[in-house]
Enzyme design. Structure first.
Site, PDB file in Angstrom:
ATOM      1  N   THR B 130       0.880  -1.180   0.000  1.00  0.00           N
ATOM      2  CA  THR B 130       0.000   0.000   0.000  1.00  0.00           C
ATOM      3  C   THR B 130       0.916   1.228   0.000  1.00  0.00           C
ATOM      4  O   THR B 130       1.406   1.610  -1.062  1.00  0.00           O
ATOM      5  CB  THR B 130      -0.974   0.008   1.210  1.00  0.00           C
ATOM      6  OG1 THR B 130      -0.248  -0.287   2.394  1.00  0.00           O
ATOM      7  CG2 THR B 130      -2.080  -0.997   1.020  1.00  0.00           C
ATOM      8  N   THR B 131       1.172   1.815   1.195  1.00  0.00           N
ATOM      9  CA  THR B 131       2.097   2.954   1.202  1.00  0.00           C
ATOM     10  C   THR B 131       3.546   2.511   1.415  1.00  0.00           C
ATOM     11  O   THR B 131       4.418   3.351   1.647  1.00  0.00           O
ATOM     12  CB  THR B 131       1.701   4.006   2.276  1.00  0.00           C
ATOM     13  OG1 THR B 131       1.582   3.349   3.539  1.00  0.00           O
ATOM     14  CG2 THR B 131       0.393   4.679   1.932  1.00  0.00           C
ATOM     15  N   LYS B 152       4.021  -6.837   3.755  1.00  0.00           N
ATOM     16  CA  LYS B 152       3.725  -5.423   3.501  1.00  0.00           C
ATOM     17  C   LYS B 152       3.288  -4.804   4.825  1.00  0.00           C
ATOM     18  O   LYS B 152       2.852  -5.517   5.742  1.00  0.00           O
ATOM     19  CB  LYS B 152       2.628  -5.272   2.456  1.00  0.00           C
ATOM     20  CG  LYS B 152       1.235  -5.759   2.818  1.00  0.00           C
ATOM     21  CD  LYS B 152       0.374  -4.875   3.659  1.00  0.00           C
ATOM     22  CE  LYS B 152       0.266  -3.473   3.163  1.00  0.00           C
ATOM     23  NZ  LYS B 152      -0.632  -2.683   4.098  1.00  0.00           N
ATOM     24  N   GLY B 153       3.337  -3.475   4.891  1.00  0.00           N
ATOM     25  CA  GLY B 153       2.830  -2.813   6.086  1.00  0.00           C
ATOM     26  C   GLY B 153       3.802  -1.760   6.554  1.00  0.00           C
ATOM     27  O   GLY B 153       4.958  -2.064   6.818  1.00  0.00           O
ATOM     28  N   VAL B 154       3.348  -0.522   6.674  1.00  0.00           N
ATOM     29  CA  VAL B 154       4.227   0.574   7.079  1.00  0.00           C
ATOM     30  C   VAL B 154       3.531   1.531   8.037  1.00  0.00           C
ATOM     31  O   VAL B 154       4.163   2.389   8.639  1.00  0.00           O
ATOM     32  CB  VAL B 154       4.740   1.352   5.849  1.00  0.00           C
ATOM     33  CG1 VAL B 154       5.895   0.619   5.205  1.00  0.00           C
ATOM     34  CG2 VAL B 154       3.645   1.579   4.825  1.00  0.00           C
ATOM     35  N   THR B 163       0.262  -9.169  12.682  1.00  0.00           N
ATOM     36  CA  THR B 163       0.516  -7.796  12.264  1.00  0.00           C
ATOM     37  C   THR B 163       0.567  -7.713  10.757  1.00  0.00           C
ATOM     38  O   THR B 163       1.005  -8.654  10.109  1.00  0.00           O
ATOM     39  CB  THR B 163       1.866  -7.330  12.806  1.00  0.00           C
ATOM     40  OG1 THR B 163       2.040  -5.975  12.428  1.00  0.00           O
ATOM     41  CG2 THR B 163       3.019  -8.110  12.229  1.00  0.00           C
ATOM     42  N   GLU B 242       5.899   4.348   7.988  1.00  0.00           N
ATOM     43  CA  GLU B 242       5.498   5.543   7.234  1.00  0.00           C
ATOM     44  C   GLU B 242       6.309   6.763   7.650  1.00  0.00           C
ATOM     45  O   GLU B 242       6.313   7.151   8.811  1.00  0.00           O
ATOM     46  CB  GLU B 242       3.995   5.789   7.401  1.00  0.00           C
ATOM     47  CG  GLU B 242       3.185   4.823   6.533  1.00  0.00           C
ATOM     48  CD  GLU B 242       1.684   4.893   6.757  1.00  0.00           C
ATOM     49  OE1 GLU B 242       0.945   4.551   5.835  1.00  0.00           O
ATOM     50  OE2 GLU B 242       1.264   5.281   7.849  1.00  0.00           O
ATOM     51  N   ASN B 364      -0.214  10.528   6.287  1.00  0.00           N
ATOM     52  CA  ASN B 364      -1.498  10.133   6.857  1.00  0.00           C
ATOM     53  C   ASN B 364      -2.534  11.237   6.876  1.00  0.00           C
ATOM     54  O   ASN B 364      -3.724  10.970   6.985  1.00  0.00           O
ATOM     55  CB  ASN B 364      -1.289   9.528   8.242  1.00  0.00           C
ATOM     56  CG  ASN B 364      -0.669   8.156   8.105  1.00  0.00           C
ATOM     57  OD1 ASN B 364      -1.265   7.277   7.501  1.00  0.00           O
ATOM     58  ND2 ASN B 364       0.538   7.986   8.613  1.00  0.00           N
ATOM     59  N   THR B 369      -9.834   9.270   2.095  1.00  0.00           N
ATOM     60  CA  THR B 369     -10.859   8.229   1.930  1.00  0.00           C
ATOM     61  C   THR B 369     -11.262   8.156   0.471  1.00  0.00           C
ATOM     62  O   THR B 369     -11.393   9.149  -0.188  1.00  0.00           O
ATOM     63  CB  THR B 369     -12.114   8.548   2.764  1.00  0.00           C
ATOM     64  OG1 THR B 369     -12.411   9.930   2.644  1.00  0.00           O
ATOM     65  CG2 THR B 369     -11.864   8.208   4.190  1.00  0.00           C
TER      66      THR B 369
END
Lengths: 369, 369
Positions: B130-131, B152-154, B163, B242, B364, B369
């Site tokens: 994603t990001t 993935k995941g930040v 997680t 992030e 963020n 949305t």
């Protein structure tokens, strides 16, 4: 007076008579000597003649020298006003791990003379500021009595029994036990409902002194006045959160009980992703849902939850594109309300916080040791 | 393949035979249909033939339509590979509260043909981003078997049982029970030791598939290989948090037990004030002390605690000005270690996180949305 630099950074509030006093303190395991000394003094007797607050230096993790310095300051003030050192409450806030500039403090305190020149709350509120952008003062009345409070604190704010530093004075007459009970009830819904950044200060304290000079008053009215002052200060603290542009008020309703409502409200108000969404004026209710979901409580059923920004429902009934546009404007206001109704029972709680901005990062990356 | 836009955002990993499978899932009360469907499928039988991950859309809080869509996707994939739909694990990540673009997904999935063209981990790791700023892949071997993982995941990363999204594949042969036990142990010290921002995703899952094609291997070696892959992915996830510029590794030693060590390590790694101090290259150990102090545990005595940045002690013995200068350089490195020794017993835990930057706020506040 200025002991560390030219700004006022030592405030002494003096009471002509012994004032009935109640206080709540940080639960931090790294609490500093000011907390320990003040706790001892109030355990010895629930009255105080003066409250001294030193800002820009928390006197925390400073070892035996730090302990001795805190005690010496209470003794110097006691001598100046003709009281016992156990009648002095001391608080500190600022950098951790640095000793007080004692020579400077000693030379100022030995010159202290009664009556103190300043009799308005403004310079006292200014003297306890650290990264606060303005002094925080509130007042209310209960029958013939007045309640006046000052507070500081804009970061390292997630209270645990107490938060930040707040000093409240009233001329109402009240017993120590009753003042203590009333104050703990009030703190629970006000200062302890506040969170700027989930970090808990080592120096938190909130203290109330009641001189009795206005005579006894109806205690329900006194509690209402104290509550009004503390809630007003809480809102000022949240709105002035480090880097904050928006005061965020989170109402959780129809929870199982107050404890569950508080837990959910705190999860929402503390979520960096909710805080940044509000900063971005984005009605991203998915992040509110995520924050509620973090509370792994089997009673919370996502199908029964309702989420609102202001009065606009966004979940489960989605807002229309027109309503979403209006929400973008609403989220740009100085104060934003989020409501989460859990549809379980009748517990509720309101938490106070702020948005998360690049200003918070800048302030705290640059605030050097 | 790209179902939402031109980037790859639907990844299907296929196994020729039924692979023994273990998984851990988010504990969020707002978990989405992907979590529910995958849990049901693995409860029915601990094997899987395929894992599908859809990125850029979490399919969370999407009601009955969202449930039906998740099920339909597993059925479409099952048909394409000639398996039962309960043999398909599905995961989703991205915006909450938005329905899948089902027309697009259907037209892609009905064209799925075996064998899949891509046989390298790179496009699979890229498809689940994603990001994330880059794909995250790790590999290790255990005797004749290979372990390969992607993740993935930040942001929205504070795991609770699981997680982010991680998919790990191995050709080792192992029983479902043993794989499950080993995987839960490994996740506890790796993915569950990671926190970017204290927020818990509604879509977290970590899944491991063991095809058995390399035959049985020594399970201690397999656990070591799995641990190596998961730890490597954990460090990549933390470093790519992030807006993050620095990987922060927090070691808590000499704690009462692992649980206390984990609690203190998490308090330090999650503290916005510790994270911003590191971002500001400021050896402000007072904030580390504050974070330890937040854990209101009577066994923690501030007089017995030792704090280090890298190998440099900063509390209780203060660093010299020269050492503080060197620490400023150290804090500017890509990876910073903080150690807190509690001097109680022999419990320890290591947590992984990152600094807090204006980039986090920007990402963020602008992720709409």
């Amino acid at each position: 007076m200025g002991v560390k630099d030219d700004t006022n950074d030592l405030m002494v509030l003096h009471c002509d008579t012994a004032a009935t006093t109640a206080a709540v303190f940080t639960q931090s395991r790294f609490a500093g000597p000011s907390i320990h000394v003040s706790r001892q003094h109030l355990d010895a007797s629930p009255t105080a003649r003066a409250v001294a607050i030193i800002s820009k230096n928390a006197n925390v993790a400073t070892g035996e020298t730090g302990d001795a310095n805190a005690k010496e300051i209470t003794e110097l003030i006691a001598t100046a006003i003709g009281a016992d050192s156990t009648d002095i409450v001391i608080g500190s806030t600022g950098v951790i791990g640095v000793q007080y500039p004692m020579d400077n403090i000693r030379s100022h305190l030995t010159q202290l003379q009664l009556p103190f020149t300043e009799r308005s709350a403004e310079p006292a509120a200014a003297a306890i500021m650290t990264t606060d952008t303005h002094p925080k003062i509130a007042a209310a009345t209960a029958e013939s009595a007045t309640v006046v409070g000052i507070a500081k604190g804009v970061g390292m704010i997630e209270p645990d029994m107490a938060t930040m530093i707040a000093v409240i004075a009233t001329d109402a007459e009240i017993s120590p036990d009753n003042l203590n009970q009333i104050f703990r009830r009030v703190v629970n819904y006000t200062f302890n409902a506040l969170s700027v950044d989930t970090d808990t200060s080592t120096s938190d304290m909130a203290v109330v002194l009641a001189s009795g000079q206005a005579g006894p008053v109806d205690e329900t009215q006194l509690e209402a006045a104290l509550s009004e002052v503390c809630l007003n200060l809480t809102r000022q603290l949240a709105a002035d959160g480090e880097g904050a542009e928006t005061l965020v008020v989170v109402n959780v309703t129809s929870a199982r009980d107050e404890q569950q409502a508080r837990q959910v409200a705190k999860a929402i108000v503390n979520s960096p992703l909710v805080k940044t969404a509000i900063h971005g004026r984005d009605p991203n209710w998915g992040r509110v849902a995520m924050a509620i979901g973090k509370i792994n409580d089997a009673d919370i059923d996502q199908n029964n939850v309702t989420i609102k920004f202001g009065n606009q429902e966004v979940y489960p009934n989605p807002a229309t594109p027109a309503a979403l546009n209006e929400l973008e404007t609403y989220l740009a206001s100085d104060e934003v309300h989020i409501t989460a109704d859990l549809d379980i029972a009748d517990g509720s709680f309101t938490a106070y916080g702020c948005d998360l901005t690049a200003g918070y990062v800048r302030i705290n990356a640059d605030y050097t040791t």
